[in-house]
Design an enzyme around this catalytic site. Structure first.
Site, PDB file in Angstrom:
ATOM      1  N   TRP A 102       0.844  -1.206   0.000  1.00  0.00           N
ATOM      2  CA  TRP A 102       0.000   0.000   0.000  1.00  0.00           C
ATOM      3  C   TRP A 102       0.875   1.250   0.000  1.00  0.00           C
ATOM      4  O   TRP A 102       0.598   2.204  -0.733  1.00  0.00           O
ATOM      5  CB  TRP A 102      -0.957  -0.002   1.180  1.00  0.00           C
ATOM      6  CG  TRP A 102      -1.932  -1.140   1.167  1.00  0.00           C
ATOM      7  CD1 TRP A 102      -2.098  -2.099   2.121  1.00  0.00           C
ATOM      8  CD2 TRP A 102      -2.906  -1.444   0.145  1.00  0.00           C
ATOM      9  NE1 TRP A 102      -3.090  -2.970   1.754  1.00  0.00           N
ATOM     10  CE2 TRP A 102      -3.600  -2.599   0.550  1.00  0.00           C
ATOM     11  CE3 TRP A 102      -3.242  -0.853  -1.084  1.00  0.00           C
ATOM     12  CZ2 TRP A 102      -4.619  -3.172  -0.213  1.00  0.00           C
ATOM     13  CZ3 TRP A 102      -4.258  -1.425  -1.848  1.00  0.00           C
ATOM     14  CH2 TRP A 102      -4.929  -2.571  -1.413  1.00  0.00           C
ATOM     15  N   ASP A 171      -1.547   6.686   6.032  1.00  0.00           N
ATOM     16  CA  ASP A 171      -2.627   5.761   5.709  1.00  0.00           C
ATOM     17  C   ASP A 171      -2.848   4.918   6.964  1.00  0.00           C
ATOM     18  O   ASP A 171      -1.965   4.160   7.378  1.00  0.00           O
ATOM     19  CB  ASP A 171      -2.178   4.883   4.527  1.00  0.00           C
ATOM     20  CG  ASP A 171      -3.212   3.842   4.115  1.00  0.00           C
ATOM     21  OD1 ASP A 171      -4.241   3.695   4.803  1.00  0.00           O
ATOM     22  OD2 ASP A 171      -2.968   3.164   3.085  1.00  0.00           O
ATOM     23  N   LYS A 195     -12.126  -1.916   7.355  1.00  0.00           N
ATOM     24  CA  LYS A 195     -11.346  -2.730   8.279  1.00  0.00           C
ATOM     25  C   LYS A 195     -11.798  -2.503   9.718  1.00  0.00           C
ATOM     26  O   LYS A 195     -12.195  -3.436  10.383  1.00  0.00           O
ATOM     27  CB  LYS A 195      -9.859  -2.431   8.133  1.00  0.00           C
ATOM     28  CG  LYS A 195      -9.206  -3.142   6.951  1.00  0.00           C
ATOM     29  CD  LYS A 195      -9.031  -2.286   5.744  1.00  0.00           C
ATOM     30  CE  LYS A 195      -8.594  -3.093   4.540  1.00  0.00           C
ATOM     31  NZ  LYS A 195      -7.669  -2.372   3.677  1.00  0.00           N
TER      32      LYS A 195
HETATM   33  C1  LIG Z   1      -7.148  -2.021   2.494  1.00  0.00           C
HETATM   34  C2  LIG Z   1      -6.106  -0.983   2.451  1.00  0.00           C
HETATM   35  C3  LIG Z   1      -6.019  -0.073   1.394  1.00  0.00           C
HETATM   36  C4  LIG Z   1      -6.945  -0.118   0.202  1.00  0.00           C
HETATM   37  O1  LIG Z   1      -8.190   0.320   0.579  1.00  0.00           O
HETATM   38  P1  LIG Z   1      -9.388   0.505  -0.450  1.00  0.00           P
HETATM   39  O2  LIG Z   1     -10.444   1.086   0.443  1.00  0.00           O
HETATM   40  O3  LIG Z   1      -9.725  -0.834  -0.991  1.00  0.00           O
HETATM   41  O4  LIG Z   1      -8.948   1.452  -1.493  1.00  0.00           O
HETATM   42  C5  LIG Z   1      -5.053   0.890   1.447  1.00  0.00           C
HETATM   43  N1  LIG Z   1      -4.198   0.966   2.484  1.00  0.00           N
HETATM   44  C6  LIG Z   1      -4.250   0.109   3.512  1.00  0.00           C
HETATM   45  C7  LIG Z   1      -3.287   0.239   4.638  1.00  0.00           C
HETATM   46  C8  LIG Z   1      -5.206  -0.893   3.532  1.00  0.00           C
HETATM   47  O5  LIG Z   1      -5.256  -1.756   4.551  1.00  0.00           O
END
Ligand SMILES: *Cc1c(COP(=O)(O)O)cnc(C)c1O
Length: 359
Positions: A102, A171, A195
């Protein structure tokens, strides 16, 4: 009805009381005569829902006054591009720590719009640790410094935010509200909801006000943070139902004792699993101990065949989605806020029994 323990990395489990409440309010929310899904986003009832959700998030997360909370769409992946579109506008260069897929994608998107300077990476050892940071490599004129706080795929996490002199962007999709976090250390935080917050469809952005309005005038209106900040996330129709569920999740979390209480519980859950892995003669964790994630726990047996057998037998026992990410193999147990301690206990008992039979 037999609900399973779902160890998926996302979308993932939601607290059962939240699902029950949503079910009870499905046909009629409060005395509105309609479902939240059917409601005008500009109705008084819905304004109360979105404003209540924001107030709860501010309260449980301790978000300072000088930050805006935005409820957007497009997932965390859209933020990989939206952050540089809005912030990569001074020197045109930003610093990145590449600690997983990511984080790497965030850098790649930024590189389309300016310079993405990778100041540290753990790709050399399959992202199994968080690299140290050499301050000499950091650009004092960078428009921002980007990290992925919890690496969902590899199961590592930062122990503290890096000390940097430029706006820090993180993020936090897979760790938001799982542990105490000092929001004031960051300029911008973002998280897809699926999540730890609620269903897919809403992405939370927490942005310090002085960073709003740095975007060039020619970017698409929907891509500008200012658009959404100026309109209370109501420039267009927000993901109304997802936001409603996020509100219920936050209420659940608050009643549980907030972030300190869930953090305690998360540590207990993670310790149960890691302690088992550390004494096991069949299973082992795949990352350096000091960087172990509280949310995502990858592990392997060392035999692809046994891994496969484990995942299949666990599924039959009601422990589902334990297959590891395709780039890592093996297994991964995601144990987000909504995973009860009982679920982790069941998993550990199942692993012990599997080890006895196959070890
Ligand atoms: C799941 C995840 C993403 C991607 O998220 P989307 O909502 O599917 O775009 C990005 N960064 C992290 C850390 C994630 O766990």
């Amino acid at each position: 009805m037999a609900r399973v323990y779902n160890f998926s990395a996302g979308p993932s489990m939601l607290p059962e009381p939240v699902l029950r409440q949503a079910a009870g309010e499905m046909l009629e929310y409060s005395s509105s005569g309609q479902s939240v899904m059917e409601m005008s986003h500009r109705s008084r009832e819905y304004m109360d829902i979105i404003e209540g959700c924001e107030a709860l998030l501010r309260e449980v997360m301790g978000i300072p006054e000088n930050y805006k909370v935005l409820f957007l769409q497009g997932g965390a992946a859209t933020q990989f591009g939206m952050v540089p579109l809005n912030l990569l506008t001074g020197s045109g260069s930003a610093d990145f720590m590449v600690t997983g897929q990511w984080a790497k994608k965030a850098a790649k998107e930024a590189a389309k719009l300016g310079k993405a300077n990778v100041v540290a990476s753990s790709e050399d050892e399959t992202f199994s640790y968080i690299p140290g940071l050499d301050p000499a490599k950091c650009d004092p004129n960078a428009d921002y410094f980007h990290i992925c706080y919890n690496n969902t795929i590899y199961g590592t996490r930062f122990l503290a935010p890096p000390e940097v002199s430029v706006p820090l962007v993180a993020d936090i999709s897979s760790c938001i509200l799982s542990e105490p976090m000092d929001v004031s250390k960051f300029a911008l935080l973002y998280a897809g909801a699926q999540k730890n917050l609620g269903p897919a469809g809403v992405t939370v952005v927490i942005i310090r006000e002085d960073l709003i309005g740095r975007a060039p005038a020619n970017i698409p209106t929907m891509m500008g943070y200012k658009t959404h900040a100026d309109n209370g996330s109501m420039y267009n129709t927000p993901p109304t139902y997802s936001i409603y569920i996020v509100g219920l999740v936050l209420q659940w979390l608050k009643e549980l004792g907030g972030v300190p209480a869930i953090y305690e519980r998360n540590r207990e859950k993670a310790a149960l699993l890691y302690d088992f892995l550390d004494q096991s003669r069949l299973f082992r964790g795949t990352v350096r101990r000091e960087f172990r994630s509280l949310m995502n726990v990858p592990f392997v047996t060392g035999s692809e065949e046994l891994d496969k057998k484990f995942v299949a037998e666990a599924k039959a026992a009601g422990l589902v989605n334990l297959k590891g990410h395709r780039t890592v193999g093996g297994m991964r147990a995601s144990i987000y806020n909504a995973m009860p301690l009982e679920g982790v206990r069941k998993l550990v008992d199942f692993m012990a029994a599997f080890e006895k039979e196959n070890g």
